[in-house]
Design an enzyme around this catalytic site. Structure first.
Site, PDB file in Angstrom:
ATOM      1  N   GLY A  49       0.837  -1.335  -0.103  1.00 33.49           N
ATOM      2  CA  GLY A  49       0.004  -0.123   0.065  1.00 33.49           C
ATOM      3  C   GLY A  49       0.666   1.348  -0.003  1.00 33.49           C
ATOM      4  O   GLY A  49       1.705   1.447   0.920  1.00 33.49           O
ATOM      5  N   ARG A  54      -8.355   1.775   6.266  1.00 30.72           N
ATOM      6  CA  ARG A  54      -8.790   1.677   7.503  1.00 30.72           C
ATOM      7  C   ARG A  54     -10.342   1.452   7.199  1.00 30.72           C
ATOM      8  O   ARG A  54     -10.938   1.945   6.311  1.00 30.72           O
ATOM      9  CB  ARG A  54      -8.848   2.737   8.369  1.00 30.72           C
ATOM     10  CG  ARG A  54      -7.311   2.882   8.703  1.00 30.72           C
ATOM     11  CD  ARG A  54      -6.872   3.969   9.695  1.00 30.72           C
ATOM     12  NE  ARG A  54      -7.331   3.566  10.878  1.00 30.72           N
ATOM     13  CZ  ARG A  54      -6.690   2.898  11.776  1.00 30.72           C
ATOM     14  NH1 ARG A  54      -5.461   2.130  11.573  1.00 30.72           N
ATOM     15  NH2 ARG A  54      -7.167   2.395  12.990  1.00 30.72           N
ATOM     16  N   HIS A 100      11.376  37.392   7.904  1.00 31.97           N
ATOM     17  CA  HIS A 100      12.285  36.911   7.156  1.00 31.97           C
ATOM     18  C   HIS A 100      13.507  36.515   7.946  1.00 31.97           C
ATOM     19  O   HIS A 100      13.762  37.396   8.910  1.00 31.97           O
ATOM     20  CB  HIS A 100      12.776  37.845   5.993  1.00 31.97           C
ATOM     21  CG  HIS A 100      13.998  37.542   5.293  1.00 31.97           C
ATOM     22  ND1 HIS A 100      13.790  36.589   4.335  1.00 31.97           N
ATOM     23  CD2 HIS A 100      15.464  37.957   5.442  1.00 31.97           C
ATOM     24  CE1 HIS A 100      15.257  36.615   3.597  1.00 31.97           C
ATOM     25  NE2 HIS A 100      15.958  37.197   4.271  1.00 31.97           N
ATOM     26  N   GLY A 142      -0.477   4.449   0.020  1.00 37.00           N
ATOM     27  CA  GLY A 142      -1.171   5.434   0.624  1.00 37.00           C
ATOM     28  C   GLY A 142      -0.373   6.119   1.637  1.00 37.00           C
ATOM     29  O   GLY A 142       0.793   5.923   1.859  1.00 37.00           O
TER      30      GLY A 142
END
Length: 475
Positions: free
Chosen positions: A186, A279, A451, A188
């Protein structure tokens, strides 16, 4: 001996103490409702105990170890030793601190805590079974109920999590030693996050995915830098294959993967295999039919924008209610459900619901993509700023990725944003707020950003959409 059945009553019964359930319980307590929260295992649910928090702890630790060992460019030469048992012990300490905090917060807000497994015994009653010999059960009558039982890892055929070499995400996060080799089934977000963790800890990782790409569902422009970085870490990918079976082989296992048409097969050897294919809702233990609560074909409980199920006084929140299956979405759903029960004018709005993937680099999204906005009928304008042009990104050594902002061309309202790069999970919050407040590109561009920071990339992307970015070529 079994203790006799006891009957009690409550205004609001919450089943499940994960991020959706405990938030619902605390909010209901704040609204002066009598609340009972039933949890079968651990306060904080999967997220705090076995998912979001422990995985992010190990992601942070593995990042630290990998960066320390790969910083020669910065003049740092080190060879970190990985003690996974110690790393997991530290992770468990973080988890314990958070879960004990949840319990204290519930009690401080007047929530009655109860350990046990709940199932419906009618439209206004549940029975709670307590673990342990002689503990018995009790019935609780309620005026309103909130189902927040979450989800569990999907188990695929021939890969039982009871078999020692086969891991789900929870088991992978509890290993006490780093496997030499690992197959991840998987690609994902869970599979990609954990594949990255173990690759950075020195594991030889192979990912098998039935679909054609990693992180399916995300814009390919977002997934591309993640996949490239994974390959740079040595992760091998096999797309278009699904794991079909495993067997013992030598000192480890051999996984057989089959193409979708069944014509091609692969054999991959490793020490362990991690299955991360999604799931499923934890709704099958609740005996929902006793209360007349309907589910869809996958077991999720459909709800309206208040969290109500088809039974007006019973609500469902979090993963058990389906997409978006995100902890922060569940928390918001729990809050809304509690407020609706208390008579407050509350409702769910997913327009500015962010999502994040803690891969390397991270992904953060909110609102609509450019394509989605155009499909909704908007004339769009988009601005983009690459982290390669960010002074702060350069000083961290993490310059892959970009910030992209999508807006309505005429009015300038921000419609969505996509970020892939360092700290994307943090940077996306500013753009979620912009959508929630109805801010424009001008509003973001006119906001002075510190910054040197990564957040300047958000300002620059807005300026790029307006055609006057300073530190990148304008569109």
């Amino acid at each position: 001996m079994v203790v006799g059945d006891i009957a009690t009553g409550t205004d609001v019964l919450v089943i499940g103490a994960g991020p959706a359930g405990y938030v619902a319980a605390i909010r209901a307590g704040q609204l002066d409702l009598d609340v009972t929260l039933v949890e079968k295992e651990a306060y904080g649910g999967t997220c705090l105990n076995h998912g979001c928090i422990p995985s992010k702890a190990l992601i942070t630790a593995s990042d630290l170890a990998h960066e320390a060992g790969n910083a020669e460019e910065m003049g740092i030469h080190a060879d970190p030793a990985i003690d996974l048992e110690g790393m997991v012990s530290w992770k468990d300490g973080v988890v314990d601190q958070l879960t004990s905090g949840v319990e204290k917060l519930c009690k401080a807000n007047g929530v009655n805590l109860m350990e046990g497994v709940a199932h419906f015994d009618g439209e206004n009653t549940v029975r709670v079974s307590h673990g342990g010999e002689g503990q018995g059960s009790e019935s609780i009558d309620f005026e309103h109920a909130i189902v927040a039982t979450g989800s569990r890892p999907i188990e695929i055929p021939n890969f039982s999590y009871d078999d020692e070499p086969v891991l789900n995400s929870r088991q992978a996060l509890a290993l006490d030693s780093v496997p030499d080799s690992l197959i991840v089934v998987g690609a994902g977000y869970i599979g990609m996050e954990l594949a990255t963790v173990f690759a950075k800890l020195g594991t030889d990782v192979t990912v098998v995915e039935m679909l054609d790409e990693a992180l399916n569902g995300f814009d390919p422009d977002l997934a591309r830098p993640v996949k490239k970085r994974a390959k740079d870490l040595g992760i091998d990918f096999h797309f278009g294959y699904g794991a079909s079976r495993w067997s013992e082989h030598g000192n480890g296992i051999r996984v057989e993967a089959t193409s979708e048409d069944g014509e091609d097969t692969l054999e991959i050897d490793a020490e362990k295999v991690l299955v991360a294919v999604g799931r499923a809702p934890v709704s099958d233990t609740l005996e929902l039919e006793a209360a007349g609560i309907e589910t869809d074909e996958r077991g999720f409980i459909p709800t309206d924008d208040r969290g109500r199920t088809n039974v007006e006084h019973i609500f469902a929140v979090g993963d058990v209610a389906g997409e978006p299956m995100l902890a922060h979405a569940g928390s918001k759903e729990g809050q809304v459900a509690a407020e609706v029960i208390a008579g407050e004018p509350s409702a769910l709005d997913y327009q500015a619901m962010p999502a994040a993937v803690f891969t390397d680099p991270e992904i953060g999204t909110v609102g609509m993509t450019e394509m989605e906005a155009e499909e909704m009928g908007f004339e769009t304008v988009a601005g983009k700023f690459p982290f390669q042009a960010s002074g702060r990104a350069l000083t961290t050594g993490h310059t892959d990725g970009f910030v992209k902002i999508v807006a309505d061309e005429d009015a300038g309202f921000v419609l969505g944003a996509q970020i892939v790069g360092p700290e994307a999970s943090e940077l996306i919050a500013e753009l979620g707020l912009a959508i929630e407040l109805g801010a424009t590109l001008e509003d973001i561009a006119a906001t002075i950003h510190t910054h040197p920071t990564l957040s300047e990339a958000v300002m620059e992307a807005a300026e790029n959409a307006l055609g006057h970015a300073i530190h990148t070529l304008n569109r």
